[in-house]
Scaffold this motif. Sequence first.
Motif, PDB file in Angstrom:
ATOM      1  N   PHE A   1     -10.456   3.702   3.564  1.00 29.89           N
ATOM      2  CA  PHE A   1      -9.681   4.807   3.378  1.00 29.89           C
ATOM      3  C   PHE A   1     -10.290   6.027   2.057  1.00 29.89           C
ATOM      4  CE2 PHE A   1      -7.812   1.677   6.451  1.00 29.89           C
ATOM      5  CZ  PHE A   1      -7.671   2.244   7.505  1.00 29.89           C
ATOM      6  N   GLY A   2     -10.478   5.234   1.268  1.00 29.08           N
ATOM      7  CA  GLY A   2     -10.635   5.831   0.195  1.00 29.08           C
ATOM      8  C   GLY A   2      -9.508   6.463  -0.706  1.00 29.08           C
ATOM      9  N   PRO A   3      -9.611   7.870  -1.202  1.00 30.53           N
ATOM     10  CA  PRO A   3      -8.493   8.138  -1.925  1.00 30.53           C
ATOM     11  C   PRO A   3      -6.390   8.176  -0.882  1.00 30.53           C
ATOM     12  CG  PRO A   3      -9.547   9.395  -1.528  1.00 30.53           C
ATOM     13  CD  PRO A   3      -9.879   9.394  -0.908  1.00 30.53           C
ATOM     14  N   VAL A   4      -6.623   8.580   0.402  1.00 32.38           N
ATOM     15  CA  VAL A   4      -5.592   8.278   1.116  1.00 32.38           C
ATOM     16  C   VAL A   4      -4.829   7.144   1.297  1.00 32.38           C
ATOM     17  CG1 VAL A   4      -6.660   9.859   2.492  1.00 32.38           C
ATOM     18  CG2 VAL A   4      -6.599   7.741   3.804  1.00 32.38           C
ATOM     19  N   VAL A   5      -5.341   6.204   0.670  1.00 41.32           N
ATOM     20  CA  VAL A   5      -4.567   5.143   0.466  1.00 41.32           C
ATOM     21  C   VAL A   5      -4.551   4.173  -1.003  1.00 41.32           C
ATOM     22  CG1 VAL A   5      -4.245   2.645   1.595  1.00 41.32           C
ATOM     23  CG2 VAL A   5      -4.651   3.926   2.671  1.00 41.32           C
ATOM     24  N   ARG A   6      -3.058   3.838  -1.698  1.00 41.27           N
ATOM     25  CA  ARG A   6      -3.224   3.181  -3.177  1.00 41.27           C
ATOM     26  C   ARG A   6      -3.475   2.135  -2.983  1.00 41.27           C
ATOM     27  NH1 ARG A   6      -1.444   7.440  -5.530  1.00 41.27           N
ATOM     28  NH2 ARG A   6       0.678   6.336  -5.698  1.00 41.27           N
ATOM     29  N   VAL A   7      -2.987   0.806  -3.753  1.00 42.54           N
ATOM     30  CA  VAL A   7      -3.008  -0.298  -3.586  1.00 42.54           C
ATOM     31  C   VAL A   7      -2.004  -0.152  -4.755  1.00 42.54           C
ATOM     32  CG1 VAL A   7      -2.912  -2.762  -4.016  1.00 42.54           C
ATOM     33  CG2 VAL A   7      -4.841  -1.302  -2.291  1.00 42.54           C
TER      34      VAL A   7
ATOM     35  N   GLY B   1       5.170  10.346   2.023  1.00 41.12           N
ATOM     36  CA  GLY B   1       3.992   9.271   2.065  1.00 41.12           C
ATOM     37  C   GLY B   1       4.826   8.064   3.030  1.00 41.12           C
ATOM     38  N   TYR B   2       3.990   6.849   2.758  1.00 40.71           N
ATOM     39  CA  TYR B   2       4.598   5.891   3.459  1.00 40.71           C
ATOM     40  C   TYR B   2       4.286   4.312   2.271  1.00 40.71           C
ATOM     41  CZ  TYR B   2       4.576   8.983   7.428  1.00 40.71           C
ATOM     42  OH  TYR B   2       5.451   9.715   8.277  1.00 40.71           O
ATOM     43  N   ARG B   3       5.069   3.693   2.226  1.00 40.95           N
ATOM     44  CA  ARG B   3       4.916   2.307   2.010  1.00 40.95           C
ATOM     45  C   ARG B   3       5.223   1.702   3.149  1.00 40.95           C
ATOM     46  NH1 ARG B   3       6.577   0.289  -3.383  1.00 40.95           N
ATOM     47  NH2 ARG B   3       7.016   3.166  -3.293  1.00 40.95           N
ATOM     48  N   CYS B   4       3.157   0.675   2.030  1.00 38.17           N
ATOM     49  CA  CYS B   4       3.167  -0.494   3.720  1.00 38.17           C
ATOM     50  C   CYS B   4       3.148  -1.413   3.191  1.00 38.17           C
ATOM     51  CB  CYS B   4       1.804  -0.026   4.481  1.00 38.17           C
ATOM     52  SG  CYS B   4       1.595  -1.193   5.732  1.00 38.17           S
ATOM     53  N   ARG B   5       3.667  -2.593   3.228  1.00 33.57           N
ATOM     54  CA  ARG B   5       3.450  -3.919   2.891  1.00 33.57           C
ATOM     55  C   ARG B   5       2.735  -4.851   4.241  1.00 33.57           C
ATOM     56  NH1 ARG B   5       7.967  -2.052   0.958  1.00 33.57           N
ATOM     57  NH2 ARG B   5       9.648  -2.786   3.000  1.00 33.57           N
ATOM     58  N   ILE B   6       1.443  -5.647   3.925  1.00 31.29           N
ATOM     59  CA  ILE B   6       0.782  -6.415   4.379  1.00 31.29           C
ATOM     60  C   ILE B   6       0.693  -7.101   4.352  1.00 31.29           C
ATOM     61  CG2 ILE B   6      -1.085  -6.518   5.308  1.00 31.29           C
ATOM     62  CD1 ILE B   6      -2.443  -3.510   5.147  1.00 31.29           C
TER      63      ILE B   6
ATOM     64  N   LEU C   1       1.126  -0.780  -0.036  1.00 35.46           N
ATOM     65  CA  LEU C   1       0.208  -0.338  -0.205  1.00 35.46           C
ATOM     66  C   LEU C   1       1.066   1.458   0.207  1.00 35.46           C
ATOM     67  CD1 LEU C   1      -2.223  -1.227   2.956  1.00 35.46           C
ATOM     68  CD2 LEU C   1      -2.597  -1.596   0.787  1.00 35.46           C
ATOM     69  N   TYR C   2       0.841   2.365  -0.667  1.00 36.77           N
ATOM     70  CA  TYR C   2       0.803   3.429  -1.216  1.00 36.77           C
ATOM     71  C   TYR C   2      -0.235   4.243   0.522  1.00 36.77           C
ATOM     72  CZ  TYR C   2       2.602   8.691  -1.872  1.00 36.77           C
ATOM     73  OH  TYR C   2       3.284   9.701  -1.666  1.00 36.77           O
ATOM     74  N   ILE C   3       0.589   5.206   1.241  1.00 40.28           N
ATOM     75  CA  ILE C   3      -0.093   5.789   2.585  1.00 40.28           C
ATOM     76  C   ILE C   3       0.242   7.717   2.129  1.00 40.28           C
ATOM     77  CG2 ILE C   3      -0.871   5.956   4.774  1.00 40.28           C
ATOM     78  CD1 ILE C   3      -0.445   2.540   4.985  1.00 40.28           C
ATOM     79  N   THR C   4      -1.223   8.465   2.409  1.00 42.76           N
ATOM     80  CA  THR C   4      -0.440   9.455   2.142  1.00 42.76           C
ATOM     81  C   THR C   4      -0.305   9.949   3.891  1.00 42.76           C
ATOM     82  OG1 THR C   4      -2.900  10.659   2.208  1.00 42.76           O
ATOM     83  CG2 THR C   4      -1.950   9.327  -0.160  1.00 42.76           C
ATOM     84  N   GLN C   5      -0.206  11.003   4.019  1.00 42.99           N
ATOM     85  CA  GLN C   5       0.069  11.609   4.938  1.00 42.99           C
ATOM     86  C   GLN C   5      -1.563  12.755   5.439  1.00 42.99           C
ATOM     87  OE1 GLN C   5       2.975  14.029   5.558  1.00 42.99           O
ATOM     88  NE2 GLN C   5       4.722  12.176   5.602  1.00 42.99           N
TER      89      GLN C   5
END
Length: 251
Positions: free
Chosen positions: A219-225, A197-202, A166-170
């Motif tokens: 989360f809508g647009p604040v999180v992108r796969v 932003g942040y990169r999160c691997r789940i 995931l890409y997580i915005t601020q």
Amino acid sequence: PLTLLQKSWLKAILQDNRIRLFLEDTQVERLESWLEGVEPLFRQADFHVFDRALDGDDYQNEGYRSHFRRILAAIKTQTPLTVDYRRGRGGQMRTSMIPVRLQYSEKDDKFRVIGGQLHASGRVSPLVLNVGRVEAVHSSRREKPAGFRAEAVEPQRAGAMREVTLYITQERNALERCMVQFAFYEKETEMEADGRGYRCRIRYDVGDEAELLIRILSFGPVVRVLGPGGFVKQMQARVKSQLWCMGALEG
């Protein structure tokens, strides 16, 4: 004969409103009579759920129970059904489907039916409906297509681990919210080189994939796969299915 511990566990689950989705009232009454005097292993009041939606399904509604049992029976035989459904924006629709699995969302406290939507052209596409929005269930005049496979329209079952990035915005405290929402998943999170932003691997069990999809979409647009591609396609299919159910898409 059952042990006292087993009887206590049965007495406990009989207090759950969802048990009457699977058992008739007469069966529940017979069990309650048999277990009279047995202390339940736990009570519903012993649990405090802090992140569950307040508009869960009405499990005590007789119409809901009837629809649920009809769908459950059709799943066992893969019998096509015609479903009258209330769209998210208040409109009505009627569609034919082959239900293949019922899925419970602990976060939303709702049941969903996963299946294949039967189109007039003979095409079968994945479809997910909230049982709480089902207005009526009938036997369908359409037949199950030859070669129909349940695996083609439902998420894979449990048993294997996968990873999504995931890409997580601020924006909107997105990182903090994600850490709470995905607290029980194994994950790695790091700030991007640009600091924006942040990169999160789940890592997750395949059996939890549908629930994870729903949580990410919330989360809508604040999180992108970012990947993998198969997960992205499932996200796109889920969004299209929701838009179709809401009446925003045709066909």
